[in-house]
Design an enzyme around this catalytic site. Structure first.
Site, short mmCIF file in Angstrom:
data_model
loop_
_atom_site.label_atom_id
_atom_site.label_comp_id
_atom_site.label_asym_id
_atom_site.label_seq_id
_atom_site.Cartn_x
_atom_site.Cartn_y
_atom_site.Cartn_z
CE LYS A 31 -14.23 14.75 5.65
NZ LYS A 31 -13.36 15.41 6.21
NE ARG A 39 -17.43 27.82 18.70
CZ ARG A 39 -16.10 27.63 18.92
NH1 ARG A 39 -15.62 26.99 20.17
NH2 ARG A 39 -15.39 27.89 18.07
CG ASP A 64 -9.00 16.97 9.31
OD1 ASP A 64 -8.44 17.44 8.16
OD2 ASP A 64 -9.65 17.48 10.04
#
Length: 321
Positions: free
Chosen positions: A94, A34, A175
């Site tokens: 993941k 970004r 997480d």
């Protein structure tokens, strides 16, 4: 040579990109962030020729064949979706998404457009994990009766950090807990039922304990936490012995087969790099063969793990925006 583009420039993108250099047929030619300066700095550090301040611009690069998505959980779906629509093969960190519904959409899209898609559960491709699967299949410890695995690390409470932010898919289960859950699925398959216990802070699971039940009384006892330092170990218990992974079971460098009355059978691995190169090599192999999934981490397995995570999160009371 398979040409790669990397989306995001955080810690995980940094270490995985470093390991891509260990795979002869993987060539990272672009990175996006970004922030254009961050993309440029990342590109210089890794010797990447092109950088972009918007991942959409990178997806328009005709030279890129595979996109590695290393953004926070909450944006996995939209970035992976746009990459698949652009005809790029996708390796997505993941958990592949924060919900089963979004995971199903990605799989449907990959199949519809005949484009490779894989969740980056790098554990599955570690040579010692593959050896454990082979030993279990050969009956080295008899029939499996239970699997135990944990992953916990203390994270100071900070409502602005992604780990504590529901909008970013925060919490311990997505997480960290995804590793124990995926490990249990790898050996036992999808459970018949799930029981949970946990602690919620700021709407996310600060800690979670899961009991997965299977037929014939077989079970998996799994936990994840942001509140304490866990062993990060795993044990597979069988009728004739057990397999012990003493620490960092998600990227093991050793494990032992323990049988009554016998000396422990040690297995070791001299790990080169961080250990991500094995999954990178798998993606390259499958993409070059024109396949759309990996037999070691197939679409259905990703969806099965997401079903377990979805149900566990719902029972814990976690709801993401």
């Amino acid at each position: 040579m398979t040409k790669w583009g990397v989306v995001a420039t955080g810690r995980i993108a940094d270490v995985v990109t470093s390991d891509m250099a260990l795979v002869p047929d993987a060539d990272v030619i672009a990175v996006s962030s970004r922030s254009t300066p961050k993309a440029e700095e990342f590109a210089k550090r890794h010797g990447i020729p092109r950088f972009y301040g918007d991942y959409h611009d990178m997806l328009a690069d005709p030279g890129i064949e595979v996109v590695y998505v290393a953004t926070p959980h909450s944006s996995h779906y939209i970035v992976a979706r746009n990459a698949l629509l652009a005809g790029k093969a996708v390796l997505c960190e993941k958990p592949i998404t924060v919900s089963l519904k979004d995971a199903e959409r990605l799989v449907e899209l990959a199949r519809k457009h005949n484009v490779f898609l894989m969740e980056a559960m790098w554990t599955r491709f570690n040579p010692l994990i593959k050896r454990i699967r082979a030993l279990v299949a050969d009956g080295a410890i008899g029939a499996i009766r239970s699997v135990h695995a944990d992953f916990g690390a203390f994270a100071p409470h900070d409502p602005t950090h992604r780990l504590w932010d529901p909008a970013a898919g925060g919490g311990s289960l997505l997480d960290l807990g995804v590793y124990p859950v995926s490990f249990a699925h790898m050996l036992l398959g999808e459970p018949k039922s799930i029981a949970t216990h946990g602690t919620l802070i700021d709407g996310v699971d600060a800690e979670a304990a899961l009991l997965l039940r299977y037929k014939n009384g077989v079970f998996a006892q799994l936990s994840s936490s942001l509140l304490g330092h866990y062993p990060i170990a795993a044990t597979v218990v069988g009728t004739e012995g057990r397999i012990e992974l003493p620490s960092k079971f998600y990227r093991p460098t050793e494990f032992s087969v323990v049988r009554p009355g016998e000396d422990d059978e040690k297995h070791e691995l001299e790990l080169v790099g961080h250990g991500y190169q094995y999954q990178i090599a798998e993606v390259v192999k499958r993409v070059q063969a024109g396949e759309i999934e990996s037999p070691d981490m197939p679409h259905e397995e990703t969806l099965a793990v997401m079903r377990t995570l979805d149900e566990a999160l719902d029972k814990l009371g976690v709801s993401y925006p």
